[in-house]
Design an enzyme around this catalytic site. Structure first.
Site, short mmCIF file in Angstrom:
data_model
loop_
_atom_site.label_atom_id
_atom_site.label_comp_id
_atom_site.label_asym_id
_atom_site.label_seq_id
_atom_site.Cartn_x
_atom_site.Cartn_y
_atom_site.Cartn_z
N VAL A 146 0.84 -1.20 0.00
CA VAL A 146 0.00 0.00 0.00
C VAL A 146 0.87 1.25 0.00
O VAL A 146 0.60 2.21 -0.73
CB VAL A 146 -0.96 0.00 1.21
CG1 VAL A 146 -1.71 1.32 1.31
CG2 VAL A 146 -1.95 -1.16 1.09
N ALA A 172 2.29 1.76 -3.50
CA ALA A 172 1.29 2.24 -4.45
C ALA A 172 0.87 3.68 -4.14
O ALA A 172 0.61 4.47 -5.06
CB ALA A 172 0.06 1.33 -4.44
N GLU A 173 0.80 4.02 -2.87
CA GLU A 173 0.28 5.33 -2.48
C GLU A 173 1.31 6.45 -2.62
O GLU A 173 1.00 7.53 -3.12
CB GLU A 173 -0.21 5.29 -1.02
CG GLU A 173 -1.47 4.47 -0.81
CD GLU A 173 -2.72 5.17 -1.34
OE1 GLU A 173 -2.63 6.35 -1.71
OE2 GLU A 173 -3.78 4.51 -1.38
N SER A 174 2.55 6.22 -2.15
CA SER A 174 3.52 7.32 -2.09
C SER A 174 4.90 6.96 -2.59
O SER A 174 5.78 7.83 -2.63
CB SER A 174 3.65 7.79 -0.64
OG SER A 174 4.26 6.77 0.16
N TYR A 223 -5.78 0.56 -9.27
CA TYR A 223 -5.12 0.67 -7.97
C TYR A 223 -5.12 -0.67 -7.25
O TYR A 223 -4.10 -1.11 -6.73
CB TYR A 223 -5.84 1.72 -7.13
CG TYR A 223 -5.38 1.78 -5.69
CD1 TYR A 223 -4.24 2.49 -5.31
CD2 TYR A 223 -6.08 1.10 -4.68
CE1 TYR A 223 -3.82 2.54 -4.00
CE2 TYR A 223 -5.67 1.14 -3.37
CZ TYR A 223 -4.53 1.86 -3.03
OH TYR A 223 -4.11 1.90 -1.72
#
Length: 205
Positions: free
Chosen positions: A85, A88-90, A175
């Site tokens: 996560v 993928a997020e940052s 996502y």
């Protein structure tokens, strides 16, 4: 002189500011409004280490491992899933801010951070702890269905509840697939004895 930025939920107010000092402090109130100041007037303000962020804007998996491990044990999620996560997020950038206003390693919205009792969105320990807690809540809400929990993390719980399945939103479906791919990649790096995984297949296109 105090310099402040008010970040209002429901409408993001962006202000260009020039800081008089290198040190700034952050406070998030109950409504999700973020206040930044270089002269804290309240004990609830917490210092943000800007110099450290400039020198080390990205954090390696090794640097984050102890933080991820603590969050993993506390919320009963596999470390590989938390890493996926974050990736993928940052992409492991603790100072990342999205166009929608999501902040930090796990890209939490200010109002979500308030619900999760996250005080400093830029602090890796606080951000990862809050993001992992939120993902645990979503997994519980969707009976352990990882794709649905990830979709809710991206698009919101109410959107997933409305469709009772993966919402027909290309960005959200991409996502979910991306996080699951990262999850499998990180699992392959784990010793065999530690591969206790949440079984989840990629959603159909």
């Amino acid at each position: 002189m105090t310099t402040q930025i008010a970040w209002a939920v429901g409408g993001v107010l962006l202000c260009s500011v020039q800081l008089a000092q290198a040190e700034i402090y952050q406070y998030i109130d109950a409504s999700g409004t973020i206040s930044l100041t270089n002269v804290p007037s309240d004990i609830r303000y917490r210092r943000i280490d800007l110099e450290s962020s400039r020198l080390h804007p990205m954090l390696t998996e090794r640097e984050l491992a102890p933080v991820i491990s603590r969050a993993s044990r506390q919320h009963q999620l596999h470390p590989a899933l938390i890493r996926a996560v974050i990736k993928a997020e940052s992409d492991f950038n603790p100072t990342a801010v999205s166009r929608a206003g999501a902040i930090g390693l796990m890209q939490l919205m200010p109002q979500t951070a308030v619900r999760l009792d996250v005080r400093d969105l830029y602090d890796p320990e606080d951000n990862i702890g809050g993001g992992t807690k939120y993902l645990r809540q979503l997994l519980d809400r969707f009976q352990g269905n990882l794709p649905l929990a990830l979709a809710a993390y991206n698009a919101g719980e109410n959107v997933v509840e409305r469709y009772r399945s993966l919402p027909p939103i290309d960005e959200t479906r991409q996502y979910v697939r991306r996080v699951l791919r990262y999850y499998r990649t990180f699992l392959l790096k784990e010793p065999a004895a530690k591969k206790r995984i949440i079984v989840a297949s990629e959603p159909a296109s």
